[in-house]
Design a protein around this motif. Structure first.
Motif, short mmCIF file in Angstrom:
data_model
loop_
_atom_site.label_atom_id
_atom_site.label_comp_id
_atom_site.label_asym_id
_atom_site.label_seq_id
_atom_site.Cartn_x
_atom_site.Cartn_y
_atom_site.Cartn_z
N SER A 98 -9.94 -30.69 -3.42
CA SER A 98 -9.54 -32.73 -3.76
C SER A 98 -10.50 -33.43 -3.18
O SER A 98 -10.10 -35.00 -2.82
CB SER A 98 -7.63 -32.93 -3.53
N GLN A 99 -11.68 -33.11 -2.92
CA GLN A 99 -12.20 -33.91 -2.36
C GLN A 99 -13.73 -34.71 -3.01
O GLN A 99 -13.99 -34.03 -4.62
CB GLN A 99 -14.09 -32.80 -0.88
N THR A 100 -13.91 -36.10 -2.84
CA THR A 100 -14.04 -36.92 -3.48
C THR A 100 -15.76 -36.82 -3.25
O THR A 100 -16.76 -37.76 -4.69
CB THR A 100 -14.06 -38.62 -3.11
N GLY A 101 -16.57 -36.17 -2.88
CA GLY A 101 -17.56 -36.03 -2.50
C GLY A 101 -18.32 -36.26 -2.22
O GLY A 101 -18.39 -37.74 -1.29
N SER A 102 -19.44 -36.87 -1.87
CA SER A 102 -20.77 -37.42 -1.45
C SER A 102 -21.86 -37.90 -1.96
O SER A 102 -22.52 -37.00 -3.43
CB SER A 102 -20.86 -37.54 -0.12
N SER A 103 -22.98 -38.20 -1.49
CA SER A 103 -24.66 -38.72 -2.00
C SER A 103 -25.11 -37.27 -2.03
O SER A 103 -26.16 -37.30 -3.10
CB SER A 103 -25.53 -39.38 -1.37
N THR A 104 -24.97 -36.68 -1.35
CA THR A 104 -25.29 -34.79 -1.26
C THR A 104 -24.78 -34.31 -1.96
O THR A 104 -24.72 -32.87 -1.94
CB THR A 104 -25.77 -34.76 0.14
#
Length: 208
Positions: A20-26
């Motif tokens: 359930s991670q929201t992620g990032s720019s990378t």
């Protein structure tokens, strides 16, 4: 993950190991049922899907009741972001693509090696709501182009005469089928559509 079909072994490449991670720019957010392609250069492409959102529209809160206490675990929604993955550097890159299609999951991803284009057909964009449009991504211009043949949310379809191309032919809205390129044409077969319809027919799309 990477699978070696010679040794039948998996190798963990990297990423966030918790769910359930929201992620990032990378790094993309956690998701499933996105569209995927592999281009002539061996680059992996991914569009949309159903996954975790930091904020935005098309979002539903997932509430979990544990021993009488209700917890808001994370927020889910339909995505329409575009990413590439380099197998040589093991890195993700988000593509700032113009005119992105409606956020969706389970679309038909078809790659045309003749002009190095990514095609997206149909998919599901809301609960029991389906698309039957055709979208093309131009890698040089970094833009999506709507090619027609339908939209999202409609139930218009017209199959015409079998084996004959016609600009008025419109495949039924659907998702979760098979899409592929062969002999200069894009093909889509089967899928699940509006009103519980299960398709077992194939359509051929002239991409020229």
């Amino acid at each position: 993950w990477k699978f070696n079909y010679n040794t039948l072994e998996w190798t963990f490449i990297g990423g966030v190991t918790s769910s359930s991670q929201t992620g990032s720019s990378t790094w993309p957010s956690a998701r499933y049922l996105g569209a995927q392609w592999i281009d002539n250069g061996g680059t992996l492409w991914m569009f949309g899907g159903w996954g975790v959102l930091a904020d935005g529209n098309n979002v539903s809160d997932i509430l979990v009741n544990i021993k009488g206490h209700v917890y808001n675990v994370f927020r889910l929604g339909w995505l329409n972001d575009l990413w590439t993955y380099s197998t040589s550097t093991n890195t993700w890159t988000q593509i700032n693509a113009a005119n992105p299609p409606v956020a969706r999951q389970s679309g038909y991803s078809i790659y045309d090696p003749r002009d190095d284009s990514l095609y997206l057909f149909a998919g599901s964009y809301a609960a029991s709501q389906f698309c039957n449009d055709v979208q093309r991504y131009d890698k040089t211009l970094k833009t999506w182009q709507y090619l027609g043949f339908g939209n999202c949310g409609g139930w218009i379809l017209s199959y015409g005469n079998k084996g004959e191309f016609n600009s008025t032919n419109i495949p039924g809205a659907r998702c979760m089928g098979a899409g592929f390129f062969y002999a200069g044409f894009l093909f889509a077969f089967s899928g699940w559509g509006s009103r519980g319809t299960l398709f077992n027919i194939g359509v051929r799309i002239d991409s020229c």
